[in-house]
Design an enzyme around this catalytic site. Structure first.
Site, PDB file in Angstrom:
ATOM      1  N   ASP A  66      17.502 -32.667  14.058  1.00  0.00           N
ATOM      2  CA  ASP A  66      16.508 -32.026  13.206  1.00  0.00           C
ATOM      3  C   ASP A  66      15.916 -30.798  13.888  1.00  0.00           C
ATOM      4  O   ASP A  66      16.184 -30.540  15.066  1.00  0.00           O
ATOM      5  CB  ASP A  66      15.405 -33.022  12.798  1.00  0.00           C
ATOM      6  N   ASP A 135       6.032 -44.250  11.622  1.00  0.00           N
ATOM      7  CA  ASP A 135       6.092 -44.509  10.176  1.00  0.00           C
ATOM      8  C   ASP A 135       7.491 -44.918   9.716  1.00  0.00           C
ATOM      9  O   ASP A 135       7.767 -44.956   8.518  1.00  0.00           O
ATOM     10  CB  ASP A 135       5.600 -43.282   9.390  1.00  0.00           C
ATOM     11  N   HIS A 137      10.369 -43.312  10.344  1.00  0.00           N
ATOM     12  CA  HIS A 137      11.380 -42.269  10.105  1.00  0.00           C
ATOM     13  C   HIS A 137      12.458 -42.306  11.184  1.00  0.00           C
ATOM     14  O   HIS A 137      12.208 -42.709  12.322  1.00  0.00           O
ATOM     15  CB  HIS A 137      10.750 -40.874   9.982  1.00  0.00           C
ATOM     16  N   GLU A 142      11.221 -38.969   6.306  1.00  0.00           N
ATOM     17  CA  GLU A 142       9.928 -39.622   6.186  1.00  0.00           C
ATOM     18  C   GLU A 142       9.954 -40.677   5.083  1.00  0.00           C
ATOM     19  O   GLU A 142      10.892 -40.714   4.267  1.00  0.00           O
ATOM     20  CB  GLU A 142       8.857 -38.560   5.882  1.00  0.00           C
TER      21      GLU A 142
HETATM   22  C1  F6R Z   1      13.540 -36.382  17.000  1.00  0.00           C
HETATM   23  C2  F6R Z   1      13.499 -37.216  15.814  1.00  0.00           C
HETATM   24  C3  F6R Z   1      12.416 -38.195  15.560  1.00  0.00           C
HETATM   25  C4  F6R Z   1      11.938 -38.934  16.808  1.00  0.00           C
HETATM   26  C5  F6R Z   1      10.773 -39.835  16.459  1.00  0.00           C
HETATM   27  C6  F6R Z   1      10.232 -40.557  17.669  1.00  0.00           C
HETATM   28  O1  F6R Z   1      14.668 -35.547  16.965  1.00  0.00           O
HETATM   29  O2  F6R Z   1      14.352 -37.078  15.025  1.00  0.00           O
HETATM   30  O3  F6R Z   1      12.870 -39.144  14.624  1.00  0.00           O
HETATM   31  O4  F6R Z   1      12.988 -39.676  17.337  1.00  0.00           O
HETATM   32  O5  F6R Z   1       9.743 -39.075  15.883  1.00  0.00           O
HETATM   33  O6  F6R Z   1       9.703 -39.624  18.539  1.00  0.00           O
HETATM   34  P1  F6R Z   1       9.288 -40.047  20.034  1.00  0.00           P
HETATM   35  O7  F6R Z   1      10.551 -40.474  20.678  1.00  0.00           O
HETATM   36  O8  F6R Z   1       8.732 -38.793  20.625  1.00  0.00           O
HETATM   37  O9  F6R Z   1       8.311 -41.145  19.883  1.00  0.00           O
END
Ligand code: F6R
Length: 260
Positions: A66, A135, A137, A142
């Site tokens: 992403d 959440d 995702h 989302e």
């Molecule tokens: C990052 C991504 C997100 C993260 C998620 C958890 O490329 O796609 O899905 O993996 O927000 O983030 P952290 O690991 O920082 O808690």
């Protein structure tokens, strides 16, 4: 879905070891890389394997999950820059081998479609590393995301922007509102998915992912439909799992030859 509950160092060894095994047998494998804090121990272990044990990425390709929309090219939190800083620039990927959605494209929708085409043309992702949001995702899909979504533009939730404010000087207003993300269908097309989650704040999302009903409200639950998913979690992230003891005993009794 295989659930492994272990200390962070062990999770990092398992995640990196899975990538190592793939690259030693298929040096030109296609990797899917996530940004965020969760995969960092895996990336550090990959760098160690590269430096100390000759693991090479020279023939591999990588696609990131992403990207924020509109962050300037030199912004340190632009995911292209983050991934280079955290892993791809620390090993020996060939130039042009690492791809990410283009959050600065004039035509964002066309850039998303082109990204899915590029993944398909590369033969698909062999091994996808994922984190999970509080959440639920994966990527930036989302709650409410279509479970069959392609790569597309999404609006980040307040929760995600608050979670990620720590990367933007604790100022939520600096966190972009929009992103491009591989869709849930794009992620599901990867041949093996390794999701890593650590810490108490992930416990509910992990519970939903592993044991909840499949629902767009918890997008990660779509992974229950994937034939080869490995969930690497520490004790804190496992804190709400109803069958934690079962997952622990299953992993403890697993024959060594089986691999993840
Ligand atoms: C990052 C991504 C997100 C993260 C998620 C958890 O490329 O796609 O899905 O993996 O927000 O983030 P952290 O690991 O920082 O808690």
């Amino acid at each position: 879905m295989e659930v492994v509950i272990a200390a962070t160092e062990e999770l990092a060894r398992l995640g990196a070891g899975t990538i190592e095994k793939l690259l030693r047998s298929r040096p030109d494998a296609v990797l899917g890389l996530a940004t965020g804090s969760s995969p960092l121990p895996i990336y550090d272990e990959l760098v160690r394997l590269h430096v100390e044990e000759g693991l090479s990425f020279a023939q591999a390709r990588a696609f990131t999950l992403d990207e924020y929309v509109g962050l300037p090219a030199d912004h340190p939190e632009r995911y292209r820059n983050v991934i280079e800083h955290e892993i791809t620039g620390r090993v020996d990927f060939a130039s042009g081998a690492v791809h990410g959605p283009d959050g600065l494209a004039a035509d964002l929708a066309a850039a998303c479609a082109a990204y899915d085409d590029a993944i398909t043309e590369a033969g698909g992702v062999d091994l996808q590393i994922l984190g999970i949001g509080t959440d639920g995702h994966i990527g930036f899909n989302e709650p409410g995301s279509s479970l069959a979504s392609p790569t597309r533009i999404k609006t980040l939730t307040e929760q995600t922007r608050a979670d990620n404010a720590r990367f933007f000087g604790d100022d939520i207003d600096q966190v972009p509102q929009h992103c491009l993300t591989q869709g849930l269908a794009t992620i599901m097309a990867a041949r093996h998915i390794v999701l890593i989650a650590t810490g108490r704040t992930k416990a509910n999302a992990v519970h939903q992912l592993v044991e909840g009903p499949v629902s767009a409200m918890w997008p990660a639950t779509i992974l229950q439909h994937h034939p080869h998913v490995t969930v690497l979690i520490d004790n804190a992230a496992a804190g709400r799992l109803q069958l934690a003891d079962y997952y622990r005993s299953t992993y403890a009794a697993k024959p060594g030859w089986q691999g993840l």
